[in-house]
Scaffold this motif. Structure first.
Motif, PDB file in Angstrom:
ATOM      1  N   THR A  51     -61.436  33.640  46.663  1.00 35.76           N
ATOM      2  CA  THR A  51     -60.273  33.330  47.494  1.00 35.76           C
ATOM      3  C   THR A  51     -60.146  31.829  47.766  1.00 35.76           C
ATOM      4  O   THR A  51     -60.206  31.378  48.909  1.00 35.76           O
ATOM      5  N   PRO A  52     -59.950  31.064  46.707  1.00 38.05           N
ATOM      6  CA  PRO A  52     -59.868  29.600  46.864  1.00 38.05           C
ATOM      7  C   PRO A  52     -58.502  29.122  47.344  1.00 38.05           C
ATOM      8  O   PRO A  52     -57.507  29.852  47.283  1.00 38.05           O
ATOM      9  N   LYS A  53     -58.466  27.875  47.768  1.00 39.70           N
ATOM     10  CA  LYS A  53     -57.200  27.196  48.018  1.00 39.70           C
ATOM     11  C   LYS A  53     -56.605  26.855  46.652  1.00 39.70           C
ATOM     12  O   LYS A  53     -57.345  26.598  45.688  1.00 39.70           O
ATOM     13  N   GLN A  54     -55.285  26.822  46.577  1.00 37.76           N
ATOM     14  CA  GLN A  54     -54.639  26.433  45.324  1.00 37.76           C
ATOM     15  C   GLN A  54     -55.050  25.028  44.924  1.00 37.76           C
ATOM     16  O   GLN A  54     -55.290  24.754  43.748  1.00 37.76           O
ATOM     17  N   SER A  55     -55.176  24.143  45.897  1.00 41.14           N
ATOM     18  CA  SER A  55     -55.552  22.760  45.591  1.00 41.14           C
ATOM     19  C   SER A  55     -56.967  22.691  45.011  1.00 41.14           C
ATOM     20  O   SER A  55     -57.251  21.852  44.162  1.00 41.14           O
ATOM     21  N   HIS A  56     -57.836  23.588  45.463  1.00 34.29           N
ATOM     22  CA  HIS A  56     -59.206  23.630  44.924  1.00 34.29           C
ATOM     23  C   HIS A  56     -59.173  24.024  43.441  1.00 34.29           C
ATOM     24  O   HIS A  56     -59.898  23.446  42.624  1.00 34.29           O
ATOM     25  N   LEU A  57     -58.341  25.002  43.105  1.00 41.04           N
ATOM     26  CA  LEU A  57     -58.214  25.407  41.701  1.00 41.04           C
ATOM     27  C   LEU A  57     -57.701  24.245  40.847  1.00 41.04           C
ATOM     28  O   LEU A  57     -58.194  24.024  39.744  1.00 41.04           O
ATOM     29  N   GLU A  87     -57.048  31.667  58.006  1.00 40.36           N
ATOM     30  CA  GLU A  87     -57.035  32.276  59.347  1.00 40.36           C
ATOM     31  C   GLU A  87     -56.837  31.261  60.463  1.00 40.36           C
ATOM     32  O   GLU A  87     -56.160  31.546  61.450  1.00 40.36           O
ATOM     33  N   THR A  88     -57.425  30.077  60.343  1.00 40.17           N
ATOM     34  CA  THR A  88     -57.350  29.097  61.433  1.00 40.17           C
ATOM     35  C   THR A  88     -56.399  27.940  61.159  1.00 40.17           C
ATOM     36  O   THR A  88     -55.995  27.258  62.090  1.00 40.17           O
ATOM     37  N   ASP A  89     -56.055  27.714  59.898  1.00 38.52           N
ATOM     38  CA  ASP A  89     -55.144  26.619  59.559  1.00 38.52           C
ATOM     39  C   ASP A  89     -54.059  27.167  58.639  1.00 38.52           C
ATOM     40  O   ASP A  89     -54.249  27.290  57.432  1.00 38.52           O
ATOM     41  N   ARG A  90     -52.917  27.496  59.196  1.00 41.02           N
ATOM     42  CA  ARG A  90     -51.833  28.135  58.466  1.00 41.02           C
ATOM     43  C   ARG A  90     -51.252  27.254  57.356  1.00 41.02           C
ATOM     44  O   ARG A  90     -50.525  27.737  56.500  1.00 41.02           O
ATOM     45  N   ARG A  91     -51.565  25.969  57.369  1.00 40.30           N
ATOM     46  CA  ARG A  91     -51.062  25.073  56.316  1.00 40.30           C
ATOM     47  C   ARG A  91     -51.792  25.311  55.000  1.00 40.30           C
ATOM     48  O   ARG A  91     -51.289  24.968  53.935  1.00 40.30           O
ATOM     49  N   ILE A  92     -52.979  25.891  55.066  1.00 40.54           N
ATOM     50  CA  ILE A  92     -53.791  26.106  53.866  1.00 40.54           C
ATOM     51  C   ILE A  92     -53.404  27.436  53.222  1.00 40.54           C
ATOM     52  O   ILE A  92     -53.432  28.483  53.859  1.00 40.54           O
TER      53      ILE A  92
END
Length: 142
Positions: A51-57, A87-92
């Motif tokens: 479950t990565p961030k898109q930016s991490h990919l 869960e804690t940062d909706r921008r991510i």
């Protein structure tokens, strides 16, 4: 000796790339899915990165985030991936394989194992052992 190493390097690269293309083509043919090889690779990356961030990919693949966005959009539309907010940062924005994405990835891995086993079974046992041990040794140097 350097010329010989260059020749072996060229032969290895050509053979490795050809084997990769043939295996990928066979997997896609036998899988009978609408997914492309890059899409399957993306499903595998998402699974591996958990479950990565898109930016991490994008960082992992060395591409711009916009390139990842386009591919993820297609995987979302086909029902293989979902986007969700942290869960804690909706921008991510996180990405996760759906059960359908996980199932097709599992099936692709099984098909790939079968195809590789079919190729390896063409080698006599002694050559098979030498081939695999040499490839493991080669790979361990990286």
């Amino acid at each position: 000796m350097e010329e010989e190493l260059t020749e072996f390097t060229n032969r290895f690269r050509a053979t490795f790339e050809l084997a990769h293309r043939k295996i990928s083509h066979s997997v896609l043919s036998e899988l009978n899915s609408e997914l492309t090889a890059p899409q399957l690779f993306m499903l595998a990356m998402i699974s591996k990165e958990n479950t990565p961030k898109q930016s991490h990919l994008a960082d992992k693949l060395g591409v711009k985030p916009s390139a990842i966005t386009v591919m993820i959009d297609r995987l979302v539309q086909s029902g293989h991936v979902i986007r969700k907010h942290h869960e804690t940062d909706r921008r991510i924005v996180l990405v996760e394989n759906t059960p359908e994405g996980t199932a097709v990835l599992t099936q692709a891995n099984e098909v790939q194992k079968k195809i590789i086993a079919r190729g390896l079974s063409q080698l006599p046992p002694k050559e098979l052992s030498i081939f695999v041990e040499a490839f493991e040794k080669f790979t361990s140097s990286y």
